[in-house]
Design a protein around this motif. Structure first.
Motif, short mmCIF file in Angstrom:
data_model
loop_
_atom_site.label_atom_id
_atom_site.label_comp_id
_atom_site.label_asym_id
_atom_site.label_seq_id
_atom_site.Cartn_x
_atom_site.Cartn_y
_atom_site.Cartn_z
N THR A 1 0.84 -1.19 0.00
CA THR A 1 0.00 0.00 0.00
C THR A 1 0.88 1.25 0.00
O THR A 1 2.04 1.21 0.43
CB THR A 1 -0.90 0.04 1.24
OG1 THR A 1 -0.08 0.16 2.42
CG2 THR A 1 -1.74 -1.24 1.34
N ASP A 2 0.33 2.36 -0.47
CA ASP A 2 1.12 3.59 -0.48
C ASP A 2 1.42 4.06 0.94
O ASP A 2 2.47 4.66 1.20
CB ASP A 2 0.41 4.68 -1.28
CG ASP A 2 -1.00 4.95 -0.78
OD1 ASP A 2 -1.62 4.04 -0.22
OD2 ASP A 2 -1.48 6.08 -0.98
N ARG A 3 0.55 3.75 1.88
CA ARG A 3 0.80 4.12 3.27
C ARG A 3 2.01 3.38 3.83
O ARG A 3 2.88 3.97 4.48
CB ARG A 3 -0.44 3.82 4.11
CG ARG A 3 -0.30 4.19 5.59
CD ARG A 3 -1.57 3.87 6.34
NE ARG A 3 -1.43 4.18 7.76
CZ ARG A 3 -2.39 3.98 8.65
NH1 ARG A 3 -3.56 3.45 8.27
NH2 ARG A 3 -2.20 4.27 9.92
N HIS A 4 2.05 2.07 3.57
CA HIS A 4 3.20 1.28 4.04
C HIS A 4 4.48 1.74 3.36
O HIS A 4 5.54 1.83 4.01
CB HIS A 4 2.95 -0.20 3.74
CG HIS A 4 4.09 -1.10 4.14
ND1 HIS A 4 4.49 -1.27 5.45
CD2 HIS A 4 4.93 -1.87 3.38
CE1 HIS A 4 5.52 -2.09 5.49
NE2 HIS A 4 5.81 -2.47 4.24
N ARG B 1 5.21 4.74 2.26
CA ARG B 1 5.65 6.01 2.87
C ARG B 1 6.38 5.75 4.18
O ARG B 1 7.41 6.36 4.47
CB ARG B 1 4.45 6.91 3.13
CG ARG B 1 3.87 7.59 1.91
CD ARG B 1 2.90 8.69 2.30
NE ARG B 1 2.12 9.14 1.17
CZ ARG B 1 0.93 8.67 0.83
NH1 ARG B 1 0.37 7.69 1.55
NH2 ARG B 1 0.30 9.14 -0.21
N ARG B 2 5.84 4.83 4.98
CA ARG B 2 6.41 4.58 6.30
C ARG B 2 7.83 4.00 6.19
O ARG B 2 8.77 4.52 6.81
CB ARG B 2 5.51 3.63 7.09
CG ARG B 2 6.01 3.37 8.52
CD ARG B 2 5.01 2.59 9.36
NE ARG B 2 4.79 1.24 8.85
CZ ARG B 2 3.68 0.84 8.24
NH1 ARG B 2 2.69 1.69 8.05
NH2 ARG B 2 3.55 -0.41 7.82
N THR C 1 10.03 11.83 2.65
CA THR C 1 8.93 11.11 2.03
C THR C 1 9.29 10.77 0.59
O THR C 1 10.18 11.39 -0.01
CB THR C 1 7.65 11.96 2.03
OG1 THR C 1 7.85 13.09 1.17
CG2 THR C 1 7.33 12.45 3.44
#
Length: 488
Positions: free
Chosen positions: A117-120, A122-123, A132
């Motif tokens: 996922t894009d969230r993962h 980014r992290r 970022t």
């Protein structure tokens, strides 16, 4: 923002004092008194210790408010090899961003390509690089534009589009924000001269065995597609721009040994795909290699025989993964020269013609789609050229897998997973899969224990004994293999 390297500031400062090229690209130093950031090899006067802050990446330095040095030019610094980063996912993402900085690709699409996922994404990216993905991409575009403004006479609009900004206004805004000057002012301060050719420089960490990598590429050059002439490598190119339109032309790579860099000269037709082009050149010539780190492990090879391992040896990569893989398949159980001849026949018969003005460069090697377009008659059509039926079947299976996305041969792929997939294709065994991984995916730990050249370089060992011997060369067995080949 807390700098990544605070705890080792003394060591970083000493590296800057020594101007040792081994540290080039591994971190950058921001100078508070001038507001600029430099490479460890910068020739400027050494700043005071208390005025320096160190960062792991150029993006991190720019997010902290520093501008790139006009003297050492951080945009030329070599990157990190595949084994340097602790997070494989973050580094794979960085490689895709490097290649596609001019394409306008979204983070969501990037994450999908990486299977997360894009969230993962980014992290893990922020944990690894302290910026970022968007900030990293922005810095890559700024540095690409800076490189073009400094090294070429391209109009500012073409620079903005090639670097992926989409408009001159967007590029101007970011230049003013990050560098406190306009692109035009930067070009003037760089001492713009009238340049008749389009050429960009890329640095590497010395030493670099240029003659050896040219010899390797010359022996495997595909007639009509590649050539090694007067100490330079040249080839035809076909890439697609951000809108999917084909861009065809030529590129020539030469060596500036005294400056520890290579010079990439290209046709004007390839400017819209310049980030892709430079990324592929870096991959082909293994410019992100850290030769001293590798030699620390492989120097024990010289206990077997003096001169077996030489510092500065690079693993030749590839410019086009399908082209290199097809040539590897064609080369099974025949000589290197014979494989080049067969590949040249494929290019002549099925490749698109292109005008380059360079002797011997007349064809674009056919892509996977071109091979699939041959349909069920592929074995007959390739058979006329001298390709046996089994090889034709393997080439078609590979083309189908690459076109469907079932196999990924990019530097962002997981080599061990992709090698398993390759070996599931009929006609591709362990040697071919390892060779393809080494050259197309930048896999540094491939070892070809059944290779004729390896066995000639180390006579008296069985394949099993060679494999056991090579355990001490991990994770750089690809470099060990090339060192062995270079002794023949």
């Amino acid at each position: 923002m807390k700098p990544l390297l605070t705890e080792s500031k003394e060591a970083c400062y000493e590296a800057f004092r020594s101007k040792d090229a081994r540290f080039d690209g591994r971190f950058f130093g921001g100078v508070s008194s001038t507001g600029i950031y430099c490479r460890p090899i910068c020739r400027a006067k050494l700043p005071k210790y208390e005025n320096m802050t160190f960062f792991a990446t150029a993006a991190e330095a720019e997010q902290a408010g520093y501008r790139p040095c006009m003297l050492c030019r951080p945009e030329l610094a070599p990157g990190n090899s595949i084994m340097d980063a602790s997070s494989a996912l973050a580094q794979r993402a960085a490689r895709l961003l490097d290649e596609s900085c001019g394409s306008g690709q979204s983070l969501e699409l990037l994450a999908k390509r990486l299977g997360c996922t894009d969230r993962h994404l980014r992290r893990v990216f922020e944990q690894e690089y302290h910026v970022t993905p968007v900030q990293y991409l922005q810095t890559r575009r700024l540095l690409m534009a800076k490189n073009l403004l400094t090294d070429t006479n391209l109009p500012v609009l073409e620079v903005a589009m090639a670097a992926g900004f989409g408009s001159v206004r967007r590029m101007n805004d970011l230049f003013q924000k990050h560098y406190r000057l306009s692109p035009t002012d930067l070009r003037k301060s760089a001492g713009r001269t009238q340049k008749k050719e389009i050429a960009v420089n890329l640095d590497y960490r010395p030493p670099y065995r240029w003659a050896e990598i040219l010899k390797f590429l010359a022996a495997r050059a595909i007639p009509g597609v590649e050539a090694v002439l007067d100490g330079c490598y040249a080839r035809t190119v076909s890439l697609r721009d951000r809108n999917g339109a084909p861009c065809r032309g030529w590129v020539q790579v030469s060596h500036l040994e005294a400056k520890h860099r290579i010079r990439v000269t290209l046709s004007e037709s390839l400017v819209p795909v310049l980030p892709q082009l430079l990324y592929r050149v870096r991959r082909l010539f293994d410019l992100d290699c850290n030769p001293d780190l590798i030699y620390e492990t492989l120097q024990r090879m010289n206990e077997l025989r003096p001169g077996l391992c030489v510092p500065g040896t690079r693993v030749p990569g590839c410019f086009d993964a399908f082209e290199t893989s097809v040539r590897a398949i064609l080369g099974q159980q025949i000589t290197v020269r014979a494989a080049s001849t067969l590949a040249g026949r494929l290019a002549e018969q099925f490749g698109a013609p292109v005008k380059t003005g360079i002797e011997g460069l007349t064809r674009i090697f056919p892509g996977a789609e071109d091979i699939l377009a041959l349909g069920d008659g592929i074995q007959e059509q390739l058979g006329v050229l001298g390709v046996i039926s089994a090889r034709s079947g393997s080439i078609r299976a590979l083309a189908e897998a690459l076109t469907s996305g079932a196999i990924d041969l990019s530097l962002s792929a997981d080599p061990e997973q992709e090698m398993e997939k390759l070996q599931s294709l009929r006609g591709i065994g362990g040697w071919t899969a390892q060779y393809i991984a080494m050259r197309t995916m930048g896999w540094p730990d491939a070892f070809l224990e059944t290779d004729v050249g390896v066995r000639h370089a180390l006579p008296g060992y069985s394949a099993r004994e060679l494999l056991e011997l090579a355990e001490q060369w991990r994770p750089w067995r690809s470099y060990a293999t090339v060192n062995l080949w270079n002794t023949l």
